[in-house]
Motif scaffolding. Sequence first.
Motif, PDB file in Angstrom:
ATOM      1  N   GLN A  82      -6.767  -5.680   3.442  1.00 42.26           N
ATOM      2  CA  GLN A  82      -6.468  -6.263   2.136  1.00 42.26           C
ATOM      3  C   GLN A  82      -7.722  -6.868   1.542  1.00 42.26           C
ATOM      4  O   GLN A  82      -8.331  -7.760   2.138  1.00 42.26           O
ATOM      5  CB  GLN A  82      -5.379  -7.341   2.259  1.00 42.26           C
ATOM      6  N   GLY A 111      -4.227   0.342  -1.873  1.00 40.53           N
ATOM      7  CA  GLY A 111      -3.709  -1.005  -1.655  1.00 40.53           C
ATOM      8  C   GLY A 111      -3.675  -1.723  -2.991  1.00 40.53           C
ATOM      9  O   GLY A 111      -4.596  -1.580  -3.804  1.00 40.53           O
ATOM     10  N   LYS A 140       0.841  -1.196   0.000  1.00 39.67           N
ATOM     11  CA  LYS A 140       0.000   0.000   0.000  1.00 39.67           C
ATOM     12  C   LYS A 140       0.874   1.242   0.000  1.00 39.67           C
ATOM     13  O   LYS A 140       2.060   1.207   0.367  1.00 39.67           O
ATOM     14  CB  LYS A 140      -0.928   0.017   1.220  1.00 39.67           C
ATOM     15  N   ARG A 197      -5.340   6.431   0.186  1.00 42.35           N
ATOM     16  CA  ARG A 197      -4.475   5.263   0.322  1.00 42.35           C
ATOM     17  C   ARG A 197      -4.849   4.222  -0.734  1.00 42.35           C
ATOM     18  O   ARG A 197      -6.024   3.906  -0.909  1.00 42.35           O
ATOM     19  CB  ARG A 197      -4.615   4.660   1.723  1.00 42.35           C
TER      20      ARG A 197
END
Length: 598
Positions: free
Chosen positions: A375, A395, A229, A393
Amino acid sequence: MKHENIADIYKLTPIQQGILFHSLYTPTSGVYFEQFSWTLNQEWVVPVFARAWQYVVDQHPILRTAFFWEDLDEPMQMVQRQARLPFIELDWSDLSPAEQETQLEIYLQRDREQGFDLTEAPLMRVTVIRGGPETFHIVWSYHHLLLDGWSVPLVIQDVFAAYSAMLQGQAPRLSRRRPYRDYLSWLRRQDLDEAQSYWRRILQGFTTRTPLPVDHGAGRSGTAHAYDKSQILLSPEQTEALQTLARQERLTLSTLVHGAWALLLRAYSGERDLVFGTTVSGRPADLAGSETMVGCFINTLPLRVQAQAEQSLRDWLLALQQRQAELRQYAYSPLVDVQRWSDVPPGERLFESIVVFENYPTEAFEESGLRIFQQTNYPLTLVAVPRRSLTLRIGYETRHFDPGTIERLLAQLQALLEDMLDGLDRPLRDIGLMTEAERHTLLVEWNATAAAYPQDACLHTLIEQQAARTPDAVAVVFEAQQLTYAQLNARANQLAHHLRSLGVAPEQRVAVCLPRSADLLVGLLAILKAGGAYLPLDPNYPAARLQFMLQDAAPVVVLTEARVADRLPATTAQVLVLDRAWPTIAACATSNPDAARA
């Protein structure tokens, strides 16, 4: 599990079914493992804290739930009457702060690798690491089958309330929360036929998933399921400006973020009809108390976005927000059914990226250095956290992307949001994703081409010098044809000698009526070598315009090719059809002509 320890058994919700499937499909990937870690900088009584956590587990059936699927027609979840929470204590107080930080990173990774046995409740554990007299690192891990993001602060609130009461020797008095089972009862009352009609209408005609901005060099050093990430934080001033813009335009900050993501996918994919996933809270307004229930309600559903270049940004964002509002009415829809109701071929994902807008309260973690590891099973997940500074952010699976690609996507996403601050009246085609760094590279660094230029040098003499230095270097590429500097210079010399034999000299004009081709460059260079001046004529000009230009300029020669020559108007100039006359031209010398003088 002992029979007398079974409190309840019931089916899974659709979102739990999906999470369980992906958890079992890639059991070592860490998918849907959730990990929160933060630091308490105050005196803390760890034994009381452990009792508070166990008390909260005892209060919430979902926290005492395990899952079973083997030898069953469909998976079931089983609530235990009692489930002992794994509570781990470590003491690192003899380590320096830097060493503690290093060890914490190692511990977090090992904790993720440990995972959970889904058949053993509770699917969560807590670790408290003493870093000093008033420093405690807390690690809380759980499986997404139990909780969604909205439930996290509710559980923490209960834990801290229980801790505070126990610390004072009092019995905890927690707010009554409806059990998760009530949500399953609500789900059974929903009309899937109505949901099916909605999704078939919304997704009609969408047949191919939206391509991701994949870096083909990614995954060189990653394992098949490696996950990483990266994030950026907008400044408080930028965040406030976006929130103000949203209020003024009667939009939500979530809509702005979803819109920016859609524009980013549009720019990379070249598609005008996009689908990506969006998460919805799944907490129904007509289920009293759902906002305080603890469990997994969140759902991921497709958001279809159509973006036309001429559409104004304001109208497009308002339509996007309306689509999101409609979608929430069918938040209970199982994604596996939505996929089946779409026109995307069976076995192919409807979307490969999702947007998660985490708008649940996080006051319990303020000033605590909160770290979150989440996740999903999607290659690309954007998480937006609207605190004082908006956090973006991403991932990502490392087999699809490398860190440089993700950093570029985040920077461009920020640039799109900042561009929205310049006003929403502009059409979509005017919204740019170029960052300041990219703009500087393009306009300043790549444009820094200044070089010493001899005063007596001409373009054709510079080509001659380059041909002498690097004769075999490629000079011209057109479709499948290539010319080296030596070939370009030689062909231009032959044509220049031939043009001189036709009377081209200084002050004489040569009309060039050729389509885009390698011969066009050869012709222009040859005219300069012969000493003439060229007059460009577009073969697509109307005949009357070509005739006027030829009469007005009175060129000595007209350079053209066979497929254009028949369309040229009558002229007194000599017409040189290159593809017909080249055998004659090729007999001329390949040496550089003497410099022509006026």
